[in-house]
Design an enzyme around this catalytic site. Structure first.
Site, PDB file in Angstrom:
ATOM      1  N   ARG A   1     -25.166 -81.847  47.018  1.00 33.77           N
ATOM      2  CA  ARG A   1     -25.521 -80.947  48.117  1.00 33.77           C
ATOM      3  C   ARG A   1     -26.658 -81.554  48.947  1.00 33.77           C
ATOM      4  O   ARG A   1     -26.697 -81.413  50.168  1.00 33.77           O
ATOM      5  CB  ARG A   1     -25.919 -79.571  47.575  1.00 33.77           C
TER       6      ARG A   1
ATOM      7  N   LYS B   1     -23.475 -69.670  42.135  1.00 33.08           N
ATOM      8  CA  LYS B   1     -23.660 -68.239  42.437  1.00 33.08           C
ATOM      9  C   LYS B   1     -23.323 -67.946  43.899  1.00 33.08           C
ATOM     10  O   LYS B   1     -22.558 -67.042  44.206  1.00 33.08           O
ATOM     11  CB  LYS B   1     -25.108 -67.795  42.150  1.00 33.08           C
TER      12      LYS B   1
ATOM     13  N   ARG C   1     -36.934 -77.041  39.019  1.00 33.08           N
ATOM     14  CA  ARG C   1     -36.238 -75.753  39.175  1.00 33.08           C
ATOM     15  C   ARG C   1     -35.553 -75.353  37.871  1.00 33.08           C
ATOM     16  O   ARG C   1     -35.514 -74.175  37.518  1.00 33.08           O
ATOM     17  CB  ARG C   1     -35.214 -75.842  40.316  1.00 33.08           C
TER      18      ARG C   1
ATOM     19  N   ARG D   1     -30.778 -80.259  51.746  1.00 30.46           N
ATOM     20  CA  ARG D   1     -31.728 -79.217  51.358  1.00 30.46           C
ATOM     21  C   ARG D   1     -32.930 -79.844  50.679  1.00 30.46           C
ATOM     22  O   ARG D   1     -32.777 -80.656  49.766  1.00 30.46           O
ATOM     23  CB  ARG D   1     -31.028 -78.205  50.435  1.00 30.46           C
TER      24      ARG D   1
ATOM     25  N   ARG E   1     -34.802 -62.834  39.246  1.00 29.80           N
ATOM     26  CA  ARG E   1     -35.046 -64.142  38.630  1.00 29.80           C
ATOM     27  C   ARG E   1     -36.210 -64.088  37.643  1.00 29.80           C
ATOM     28  O   ARG E   1     -36.515 -65.107  37.019  1.00 29.80           O
ATOM     29  CB  ARG E   1     -35.381 -65.162  39.720  1.00 29.80           C
TER      30      ARG E   1
HETATM   31  P1  B4P Z   1     -24.388 -72.864  44.945  1.00 32.90           P
HETATM   32  O1  B4P Z   1     -23.295 -71.861  44.912  1.00 32.90           O
HETATM   33  O2  B4P Z   1     -25.058 -73.086  46.251  1.00 32.90           O
HETATM   34  O3  B4P Z   1     -25.506 -72.638  43.856  1.00 32.90           O
HETATM   35  P2  B4P Z   1     -26.518 -71.459  43.621  1.00 32.90           P
HETATM   36  O4  B4P Z   1     -26.422 -71.245  42.152  1.00 32.90           O
HETATM   37  O5  B4P Z   1     -26.222 -70.283  44.489  1.00 32.90           O
HETATM   38  O6  B4P Z   1     -27.871 -72.007  44.232  1.00 32.90           O
HETATM   39  P3  B4P Z   1     -29.423 -72.110  43.950  1.00 32.90           P
HETATM   40  O7  B4P Z   1     -29.791 -71.413  42.677  1.00 32.90           O
HETATM   41  O8  B4P Z   1     -29.661 -73.563  44.051  1.00 32.90           O
HETATM   42  O9  B4P Z   1     -30.259 -71.539  45.117  1.00 32.90           O
HETATM   43  P4  B4P Z   1     -30.920 -70.210  45.706  1.00 32.90           P
HETATM   44  O10 B4P Z   1     -30.523 -70.310  47.126  1.00 32.90           O
HETATM   45  O11 B4P Z   1     -30.550 -68.974  44.968  1.00 32.90           O
HETATM   46  O12 B4P Z   1     -23.731 -74.201  44.403  1.00 32.90           O
HETATM   47  C1  B4P Z   1     -24.445 -75.415  44.354  1.00 32.90           C
HETATM   48  C2  B4P Z   1     -23.561 -76.569  44.792  1.00 32.90           C
HETATM   49  O13 B4P Z   1     -22.475 -76.722  43.885  1.00 32.90           O
HETATM   50  C3  B4P Z   1     -22.949 -76.365  46.163  1.00 32.90           C
HETATM   51  O14 B4P Z   1     -23.060 -77.566  46.878  1.00 32.90           O
HETATM   52  C4  B4P Z   1     -21.499 -76.004  45.890  1.00 32.90           C
HETATM   53  O15 B4P Z   1     -20.631 -76.465  46.894  1.00 32.90           O
HETATM   54  C5  B4P Z   1     -21.236 -76.730  44.579  1.00 32.90           C
HETATM   55  N1  B4P Z   1     -20.269 -76.023  43.720  1.00 32.90           N
HETATM   56  C6  B4P Z   1     -20.182 -74.684  43.528  1.00 32.90           C
HETATM   57  N2  B4P Z   1     -19.180 -74.396  42.661  1.00 32.90           N
HETATM   58  C7  B4P Z   1     -18.652 -75.599  42.272  1.00 32.90           C
HETATM   59  C8  B4P Z   1     -17.590 -75.976  41.379  1.00 32.90           C
HETATM   60  N3  B4P Z   1     -16.882 -75.074  40.702  1.00 32.90           N
HETATM   61  N4  B4P Z   1     -17.348 -77.300  41.217  1.00 32.90           N
HETATM   62  C9  B4P Z   1     -18.059 -78.226  41.888  1.00 32.90           C
HETATM   63  N5  B4P Z   1     -19.060 -77.933  42.771  1.00 32.90           N
HETATM   64  C10 B4P Z   1     -19.349 -76.643  42.957  1.00 32.90           C
HETATM   65  O16 B4P Z   1     -32.517 -70.382  45.553  1.00 32.90           O
HETATM   66  C11 B4P Z   1     -33.306 -71.363  46.210  1.00 32.90           C
HETATM   67  C12 B4P Z   1     -34.822 -71.104  46.064  1.00 32.90           C
HETATM   68  O17 B4P Z   1     -35.202 -69.822  46.675  1.00 32.90           O
HETATM   69  C13 B4P Z   1     -35.375 -70.972  44.643  1.00 32.90           C
HETATM   70  O18 B4P Z   1     -35.632 -72.218  44.033  1.00 32.90           O
HETATM   71  C14 B4P Z   1     -36.689 -70.151  44.900  1.00 32.90           C
HETATM   72  O19 B4P Z   1     -37.725 -70.960  45.407  1.00 32.90           O
HETATM   73  C15 B4P Z   1     -36.295 -69.179  45.980  1.00 32.90           C
HETATM   74  N6  B4P Z   1     -35.834 -67.881  45.437  1.00 32.90           N
HETATM   75  C16 B4P Z   1     -34.591 -67.340  45.648  1.00 32.90           C
HETATM   76  N7  B4P Z   1     -34.487 -66.158  45.013  1.00 32.90           N
HETATM   77  C17 B4P Z   1     -35.667 -65.938  44.364  1.00 32.90           C
HETATM   78  C18 B4P Z   1     -36.166 -64.901  43.524  1.00 32.90           C
HETATM   79  N8  B4P Z   1     -35.412 -63.839  43.208  1.00 32.90           N
HETATM   80  N9  B4P Z   1     -37.420 -64.991  43.032  1.00 32.90           N
HETATM   81  C19 B4P Z   1     -38.192 -66.033  43.365  1.00 32.90           C
HETATM   82  N10 B4P Z   1     -37.796 -67.056  44.151  1.00 32.90           N
HETATM   83  C20 B4P Z   1     -36.537 -67.024  44.669  1.00 32.90           C
END
Ligand code: B4P
Length: 188
Positions: free
Chosen positions: A128, A14, A145, A134, A89
């Site tokens: 990551r 995302k 998670r 992290r 979420r």
């Molecule tokens: P990301 O792009 O970083 O993944 P994400 O889905 O955005 O991240 P996530 O859900 O973990 O975290 P968030 O910060 O929202 O990609 C992950 C990895 O994959 C990266 O290293 C990237 O380089 C790699 N990658 C991406 N695309 C790829 C591809 N095509 N091929 C290979 N590799 C690839 O949330 C973190 C925490 O914040 C939650 O657990 C919660 O505690 C809190 N939080 C955030 N929002 C919240 C909400 N609305 N309500 C309650 N808690 C919340």
């Protein structure tokens, strides 16, 4: 105003895709994960409150998240679009988002869900952890998670299908290919 939600489990990409979409369309990227992590690293009162929960893979409370989103909307109200990454979420957050948008005469325009299998998610997050250190990317916390995602976040799929704004995109492949597929689905 175009409101795009990027949806999917932790590690689906995302954040990676949201940055690119916001840049292409000139929209504001709002990542609740990034906002919360900045609060934690700056040791603000909010950061201190959410630190332990985040590091163990818990969701932060709806009240705090809704407050964060309301102030982000006000702050960036001049943008022609938003890319929401990591919000909503929970069903409660989705209801509150609808209310917030409706107050300003808007609605969710599109929800794009990145479909990635569990093994690939774990692989990416462990990678990551290795690259960025992290605290919530350890094997145990990742498992938790994903459970939280299934329990609290997955039910949003039906919520948005009913509203006719939900679309899935296969999230495995090169970042550029996935980006192109996402862009094909966006018609501002
Ligand atoms: P990301 O792009 O970083 O993944 P994400 O889905 O955005 O991240 P996530 O859900 O973990 O975290 P968030 O910060 O929202 O990609 C992950 C990895 O994959 C990266 O290293 C990237 O380089 C790699 N990658 C991406 N695309 C790829 C591809 N095509 N091929 C290979 N590799 C690839 O949330 C973190 C925490 O914040 C939650 O657990 C919660 O505690 C809190 N939080 C955030 N929002 C919240 C909400 N609305 N309500 C309650 N808690 C919340």
């Amino acid at each position: 105003m175009f409101t795009l939600i990027l949806f999917g489990p932790p590690g689906a990409g995302k954040g990676t895709q949201a940055v690119k979409i916001a840049e292409k369309f000139g929209w504001k990227h709002i990542s609740t994960g990034d906002i919360l992590r900045a609060e934690v690293s700056n040791c603000t009162p909010l950061g201190l409150k959410v630190k332990a929960g985040m590091e163990s893979g818990q969701l932060v409370s709806d009240d705090l998240l809704i407050e964060i989103m309301e102030s982000a909307f006000l702050k960036y109200s001049t943008f022609s679009g938003f890319v929401l990454d990591g919000f909503p979420r929970t069903l409660n957050q989705a209801h509150e988002l609808d209310k917030m948008l409706m107050k300003h005469g808007h609605a969710v325009s599109l929800v794009l869900a990145l479909e990635v299998d569990k093994d690939e998610l774990a692989r990416r997050l462990l990678q990551r952890a290795h690259d960025q250190g992290r605290k919530d990317d350890t094997a145990e916390v990742i498992k938790h998670r994903l459970v939280q995602y299934q329990h609290y976040t997955k039910p949003l799929v039906d919520y948005y299908i009913v509203r006719d704004v939900y679309q899935e995109v296969y999230g495995v492949g090169t970042i550029e290919d996935i980006f192109n597929q996402l862009c094909d689905a966006i018609h501002p």
